[in-house]
Design a protein around this motif. Structure first.
Motif, PDB file in Angstrom:
ATOM      1  N   VAL A  53      14.343  -6.476   8.186  1.00 43.15           N
ATOM      2  CA  VAL A  53      14.240  -7.882   7.970  1.00 43.15           C
ATOM      3  C   VAL A  53      13.577  -8.141   6.648  1.00 43.15           C
ATOM      4  CG1 VAL A  53      13.670 -10.122   8.529  1.00 43.15           C
ATOM      5  CG2 VAL A  53      14.438  -8.342  10.204  1.00 43.15           C
ATOM      6  N   VAL A  54      14.079  -8.620   5.699  1.00 42.92           N
ATOM      7  CA  VAL A  54      13.392  -9.328   4.569  1.00 42.92           C
ATOM      8  C   VAL A  54      13.308 -10.746   4.318  1.00 42.92           C
ATOM      9  CG1 VAL A  54      13.342  -9.150   1.960  1.00 42.92           C
ATOM     10  CG2 VAL A  54      14.411  -7.229   3.215  1.00 42.92           C
ATOM     11  N   GLY A  55      12.130 -11.263   4.430  1.00 40.77           N
ATOM     12  CA  GLY A  55      11.955 -12.520   4.286  1.00 40.77           C
ATOM     13  C   GLY A  55      11.752 -13.055   2.814  1.00 40.77           C
ATOM     14  N   VAL A  56      11.615 -14.481   2.637  1.00 38.18           N
ATOM     15  CA  VAL A  56      11.687 -14.898   1.245  1.00 38.18           C
ATOM     16  C   VAL A  56      10.269 -14.284   0.844  1.00 38.18           C
ATOM     17  CG1 VAL A  56      11.085 -16.980  -0.104  1.00 38.18           C
ATOM     18  CG2 VAL A  56      12.748 -17.036   1.850  1.00 38.18           C
ATOM     19  N   ALA A  57       9.096 -14.312   1.117  1.00 36.61           N
ATOM     20  CA  ALA A  57       8.064 -13.862   0.710  1.00 36.61           C
ATOM     21  C   ALA A  57       8.117 -12.425   0.109  1.00 36.61           C
ATOM     22  CB  ALA A  57       6.749 -14.070   1.492  1.00 36.61           C
ATOM     23  N   GLU A  58       8.779 -11.603   0.978  1.00 31.82           N
ATOM     24  CA  GLU A  58       8.726 -10.081   0.691  1.00 31.82           C
ATOM     25  C   GLU A  58       9.799  -9.954  -0.226  1.00 31.82           C
ATOM     26  OE1 GLU A  58       8.166  -7.710   4.820  1.00 31.82           O
ATOM     27  OE2 GLU A  58       9.900  -9.084   4.854  1.00 31.82           O
ATOM     28  N   SER A  59      10.874 -10.886  -0.561  1.00 30.32           N
ATOM     29  CA  SER A  59      11.632 -10.754  -1.400  1.00 30.32           C
ATOM     30  C   SER A  59      11.331 -11.177  -3.046  1.00 30.32           C
ATOM     31  CB  SER A  59      12.948 -11.649  -1.406  1.00 30.32           C
ATOM     32  OG  SER A  59      13.742 -11.668  -2.358  1.00 30.32           O
ATOM     33  N   GLU A  60      10.369 -11.989  -2.737  1.00 29.74           N
ATOM     34  CA  GLU A  60       9.779 -12.451  -4.147  1.00 29.74           C
ATOM     35  C   GLU A  60       8.386 -11.470  -4.630  1.00 29.74           C
ATOM     36  OE1 GLU A  60      11.145 -14.728  -5.820  1.00 29.74           O
ATOM     37  OE2 GLU A  60      12.513 -15.001  -4.068  1.00 29.74           O
ATOM     38  N   LEU A  61       7.927 -10.941  -3.643  1.00 23.18           N
ATOM     39  CA  LEU A  61       6.933  -9.779  -3.892  1.00 23.18           C
ATOM     40  C   LEU A  61       7.328  -8.614  -4.446  1.00 23.18           C
ATOM     41  CD1 LEU A  61       4.048  -8.992  -3.797  1.00 23.18           C
ATOM     42  CD2 LEU A  61       4.210  -8.262  -1.430  1.00 23.18           C
ATOM     43  N   LEU A  62       8.604  -8.259  -3.951  1.00 25.25           N
ATOM     44  CA  LEU A  62       9.450  -7.275  -4.570  1.00 25.25           C
ATOM     45  C   LEU A  62       9.790  -7.364  -6.100  1.00 25.25           C
ATOM     46  CD1 LEU A  62      10.589  -4.447  -4.232  1.00 25.25           C
ATOM     47  CD2 LEU A  62      12.673  -5.472  -3.190  1.00 25.25           C
ATOM     48  N   ARG A  63      10.346  -8.456  -6.233  1.00 28.21           N
ATOM     49  CA  ARG A  63      10.694  -8.968  -7.619  1.00 28.21           C
ATOM     50  C   ARG A  63       9.507  -8.997  -8.531  1.00 28.21           C
ATOM     51  NH1 ARG A  63      13.620 -14.068  -8.358  1.00 28.21           N
ATOM     52  NH2 ARG A  63      14.203 -13.281 -10.203  1.00 28.21           N
ATOM     53  N   THR A  64       8.482  -9.637  -7.994  1.00 31.61           N
ATOM     54  CA  THR A  64       7.064  -9.543  -8.858  1.00 31.61           C
ATOM     55  C   THR A  64       6.719  -8.125  -9.296  1.00 31.61           C
ATOM     56  OG1 THR A  64       6.468 -11.436  -7.691  1.00 31.61           O
ATOM     57  CG2 THR A  64       4.704 -10.292  -8.776  1.00 31.61           C
ATOM     58  N   VAL A  65       6.687  -7.152  -8.320  1.00 29.36           N
ATOM     59  CA  VAL A  65       6.410  -5.723  -8.748  1.00 29.36           C
ATOM     60  C   VAL A  65       7.466  -5.207  -9.666  1.00 29.36           C
ATOM     61  CG1 VAL A  65       6.022  -3.595  -7.757  1.00 29.36           C
ATOM     62  CG2 VAL A  65       5.319  -5.476  -6.393  1.00 29.36           C
ATOM     63  N   CYS A  66       8.647  -5.426  -9.436  1.00 28.89           N
ATOM     64  CA  CYS A  66       9.587  -5.021 -10.534  1.00 28.89           C
ATOM     65  C   CYS A  66       9.430  -5.719 -11.909  1.00 28.89           C
ATOM     66  CB  CYS A  66      11.083  -5.270  -9.779  1.00 28.89           C
ATOM     67  SG  CYS A  66      11.451  -4.180  -8.824  1.00 28.89           S
ATOM     68  N   GLY A  67       9.111  -7.031 -11.882  1.00 28.70           N
ATOM     69  CA  GLY A  67       8.762  -7.684 -12.937  1.00 28.70           C
ATOM     70  C   GLY A  67       7.600  -7.158 -13.781  1.00 28.70           C
ATOM     71  N   MET A  68       6.510  -6.864 -13.062  1.00 29.07           N
ATOM     72  CA  MET A  68       5.227  -6.226 -13.588  1.00 29.07           C
ATOM     73  C   MET A  68       5.460  -4.890 -14.226  1.00 29.07           C
ATOM     74  SD  MET A  68       3.274  -8.848 -13.540  1.00 29.07           S
ATOM     75  CE  MET A  68       1.556  -8.090 -13.830  1.00 29.07           C
ATOM     76  N   LEU A  69       6.585  -4.250 -13.726  1.00 31.06           N
ATOM     77  CA  LEU A  69       6.820  -2.787 -14.115  1.00 31.06           C
ATOM     78  C   LEU A  69       7.779  -2.920 -15.171  1.00 31.06           C
ATOM     79  CD1 LEU A  69       6.886  -0.625 -10.919  1.00 31.06           C
ATOM     80  CD2 LEU A  69       4.961  -1.412 -12.387  1.00 31.06           C
ATOM     81  N   HIS A  70       8.311  -4.321 -15.615  1.00 30.09           N
ATOM     82  CA  HIS A  70       9.476  -4.216 -16.656  1.00 30.09           C
ATOM     83  C   HIS A  70      10.476  -3.799 -16.398  1.00 30.09           C
ATOM     84  CE1 HIS A  70       5.355  -5.072 -19.106  1.00 30.09           C
ATOM     85  NE2 HIS A  70       6.051  -5.841 -19.642  1.00 30.09           N
ATOM     86  N   CYS A  71      10.957  -3.811 -14.888  1.00 29.50           N
ATOM     87  CA  CYS A  71      11.958  -3.751 -14.365  1.00 29.50           C
ATOM     88  C   CYS A  71      12.857  -4.743 -13.755  1.00 29.50           C
ATOM     89  CB  CYS A  71      12.019  -2.606 -13.396  1.00 29.50           C
ATOM     90  SG  CYS A  71      11.083  -1.115 -13.796  1.00 29.50           S
ATOM     91  N   PRO A  72      13.774  -5.357 -14.443  1.00 31.49           N
ATOM     92  CA  PRO A  72      14.230  -6.685 -14.183  1.00 31.49           C
ATOM     93  C   PRO A  72      15.318  -6.688 -12.659  1.00 31.49           C
ATOM     94  CG  PRO A  72      15.294  -6.167 -15.994  1.00 31.49           C
ATOM     95  CD  PRO A  72      14.185  -5.326 -15.995  1.00 31.49           C
ATOM     96  N   LEU A  73      14.660  -7.321 -11.683  1.00 30.90           N
ATOM     97  CA  LEU A  73      15.451  -7.125 -10.409  1.00 30.90           C
ATOM     98  C   LEU A  73      16.214  -8.676 -10.164  1.00 30.90           C
ATOM     99  CD1 LEU A  73      15.891  -5.455  -7.977  1.00 30.90           C
ATOM    100  CD2 LEU A  73      13.957  -6.477  -6.908  1.00 30.90           C
ATOM    101  N   PRO A  74      17.353  -8.533  -9.991  1.00 27.95           N
ATOM    102  CA  PRO A  74      18.120  -9.923  -9.554  1.00 27.95           C
ATOM    103  C   PRO A  74      17.510 -10.380  -8.495  1.00 27.95           C
ATOM    104  CG  PRO A  74      19.801  -8.316 -10.254  1.00 27.95           C
ATOM    105  CD  PRO A  74      18.451  -7.670 -10.098  1.00 27.95           C
TER     106      PRO A  74
END
Length: 640
Positions: free
Chosen positions: A603-624
């Motif tokens: 299961v992936v909730g909203v908070a987990e989804s946004e956390l994954l996108r944040t990690v990718c963003g901080m690594l300069h890997c844009p995640l849709p």
């Protein structure tokens, strides 16, 4: 070719650019030394004198080229994409524009930005350019600008415009944009001798003063124009293959070839083609969607138009361009008329279907820099979920700061009051009052819409004065951590926003960029996985199992004990400089491992989804945005 492979190819292209620059400088120095040898008849001078003169001429040449390149690159880097756009006569597209063509352009750009997980770039139009063309410019995604000609707005339908904009977005995502800026700086240095020579000739004054200056000036002009030829060869060699790759990436972005192929066909069939009339068009010729000026095939910065079309449409016959040209000579195409005929005008994107199944880690990694099928529809659904008046606030410079800070206000009355006092002390009571009002209203906004709203707000926010941005950046962490209880969304929004604002102002990450090997990053990866596992799983056993599964994915020892840091979010602040220094394939492993941690329970909730996108963003890997969460379209309460 995935995102990480494309990034590696750009680094290789940058290395080739360095070698080509060095070779060009060496050839120009040799030309100058030859000219000096002949002009000053050094063959009849003592060897020591001849050597000193040649060394001095060579060093002076290298100094002029190197200094000119460095200054030009520095100015371009600090000015961002907007400076390049304005130099060509670009006019900024107002965020609240009501003009149908400009509104359509802004909608397309915003959809692609959100679908690809990127900040919305600044938008410019070249209103007096009838040709169909576009380019992206900037040093980082935070100061990027997309520039579109008036001809593209008038002649392209929505799908074609989307294809062109997606092509330019691929240059931003893949790192081509920075390579192109470097190329502009390098070429300025190479042709700088010609400029210096012309200045000496035009300012030599009387005939009596002319003697000492004419000969060096003529040598500089001749060497400079030799540099022009070399520079054009470098541009052609660096940019052609990048255009093929950008076409392929645009197809991956839009998941259709007809739009991009249609835009290229209109370039080939219309008299204006893709030509630019701006005086500085040659400076950006390697950055354009289509050829800006006619040139010999040896110096062409783009592949042949017919070849680009055939790769997108294998059934294409070159004679089709003549037929289109004949038809359009009588009645030129109108993009808006075609939209109405094709049913594209005002097209509403479908809303994401609720789902809770975690995506496979390999699928998530493959989607980095490559929006999946349906991503644009999902992005449209996210945009439509944000009330129109809130979107309008996000686009206006005078209302964007209260809006963004309002998203960070706590739902707890006593904490919210303390945050208000902090904001009043740091930023003034009027702004704190506005933030309070926005915070009250935005509490009803669906959590899945909050990060997209900040992406939408970024152009207006980054356009505020640097002093104000520094003040906002300084207060972000204090507002979020005032009560010592930081939730996932507050951390994600404040962290990404602070990083983006820093890069918009300083044009570099908030930390020194240095290469890190995967084994060296093991403590940082362990801390990250432990924090995410603890945040996403209520049961200790489930969190520990997710933690171990993630470590196994990264080929790290899975027997490391599961011990989440006592100060979880503060621990993550020290993780980003380490993980951002990993090579692309190692970053891919980290994202796979993190996806395993998050989705270990299925299961992936909203908070987990946004956390994954944040990690990718901080690594300069844009995640849709992940299409695993339903989006609420409930209206917000009326503004007080």
């Amino acid at each position: 070719m995935n995102f990480f492979e494309r990034q590696l190819e750009v680094r290789r292209a940058s290395a080739r650019l360095v070698w080509l620059f060095a070779l060009a400088v060496a050839l120009i120095v040799a030309f100058v030394d030859l000219a000096v040898w002949v002009a000053f008849r050094l063959g009849h001078r003592p060897t020591g004198v001849a050597v000193r003169v040649l060394v001095a001429a060579g060093l002076l040449t290298v100094l002029v080229i190197g200094l000119t390149s460095w200054i030009r690159t520095l100015l371009l880097r600090r000015g961002g994409g907007g400076k390049v756009a304005v130099a060509l006569g670009g006019v900024v597209v107002p965020p609240d524009t009501a003009a149908p063509g400009l509104r359509r352009l802004r909608n397309v750009v915003e959809e692609i930005a959100i679908a690809s997980g990127m900040p919305v770039p600044q938008l410019y139009v070249l209103p007096h350019e009838p040709g169909i063309n576009a380019f992206a410019a900037g040093w980082t995604p935070g100061n990027a600008a997309i520039v579109v000609t008036g001809g593209a707005l008038a002649r392209l339908n929505r799908d074609e415009l989307q294809g062109v904009v997606a092509h330019e977005f691929s240059h931003i995502v893949n790192g081509d944009m920075r390579l192109n800026i470097r190329l502009m700086g390098v070429l300025t240095g190479i042709v700088g001798l010609a400029v210096l020579g012309r200045m000496l000739l035009s300012g030599r004054g009387s005939r009596r003063q002319a003697g000492p200056l004419v000969l060096p000036a003529l040598v500089a002009v001749a060497a400079g124009y030799t540099g022009v030829l070399i520079g054009r060869l470098i541009k052609a060699g660096v940019s052609r293959q990048r255009e093929f790759l950008a076409d392929a990436s645009a197809v991956q972005f839009t998941r259709q070839t007809a739009g991009l192929a249609g835009a290229l066909k209109k370039i080939g069939g219309l008299p204006a083609g893709s030509r630019l009339h701006a005086a500085k068009a040659e400076d950006v010729s390697h950055m354009l969607f289509g050829e800006g000026r006619k040139s010999l095939s040896l110096f062409a910065t783009h592949p042949p138009l017919e070849r680009r079309i055939q790769l997108l449409d294998p059934a294409f016959d070159v004679r089709e361009l003549d037929q289109l040209g004949t038809r359009w000579a009588a009645l030129p195409p109108s993009g808006t008329d075609e939209d109405r005929a094709l049913g594209l005008a005002g097209r509403a994107a479908p809303v994401a279907v609720p789902a809770s199944v975690a995506a496979p880690p390999a699928t998530v990694v493959a989607s980095i820099g490559n929006p999946a099928s349906g991503s644009f529809g999902h992005a449209g659904g996210l945009l439509r979920g944000i009330p129109e008046d809130v979107q309008a606030q996000a686009r206006r410079a005078e209302t964007v700061v209260p809006l963004v800070l309002g998203l960070l206000l706590s739902a707890q009355p006593h904490t919210r009051t303390a945050q208000y006092r902090l904001l009043a002390a740091r930023l003034g009571a009027p702004l704190a009052d506005a933030v309070w009002r926005e915070g009250e209203r935005l509490r009803a906004l669906d959590p899945a819409l909050r990060l997209p709203l900040t992406e939408l707000a970024f152009p207006a926010l980054s356009g505020r004065p640097a002093q104000e941005l520094h003040a906002v950046q300084a207060v972000l962490y204090e507002v979020v951590r005032l009560d010592g209880n930081v939730d996932t969304f507050e951390y994600c929004l404040s962290t990404l926003l602070a990083r983006d604002l820093h890069e918009a102002v300083h044009h570099r990450p908030p930390w020194p960029v240095r290469r890190i090997a995967l084994p060296q990053a093991a403590p940082a990866i362990t801390a990250l996985f432990a924090v995410v596992a603890a945040a996403g799983h209520r049961e200790q056993a489930a969190a520990a199992a997710a933690f171990r599964a993630g470590l196994s994915r990264v080929v790290l020892v899975a027997t490391v004990p599961f011990q989440p840091p006592a100060q979880a979010w503060q621990a993550l602040d020290g993780v980003w400089p380490v993980l951002d220094g990993l090579a692309g394939p190692d970053k891919a492993l980290v994202v796979e491992g993190l996806t395993t941690v998050i989705g270990n329970d299925g299961v992936v909730g909203v908070a987990e989804s946004e956390l994954l996108r944040t990690v990718c963003g901080m690594l300069h890997c844009p995640l849709p945005p992940l299409m695993t969460v339903a989006v609420s379209h409930q209206p917000l309460p009326p503004r007080a």
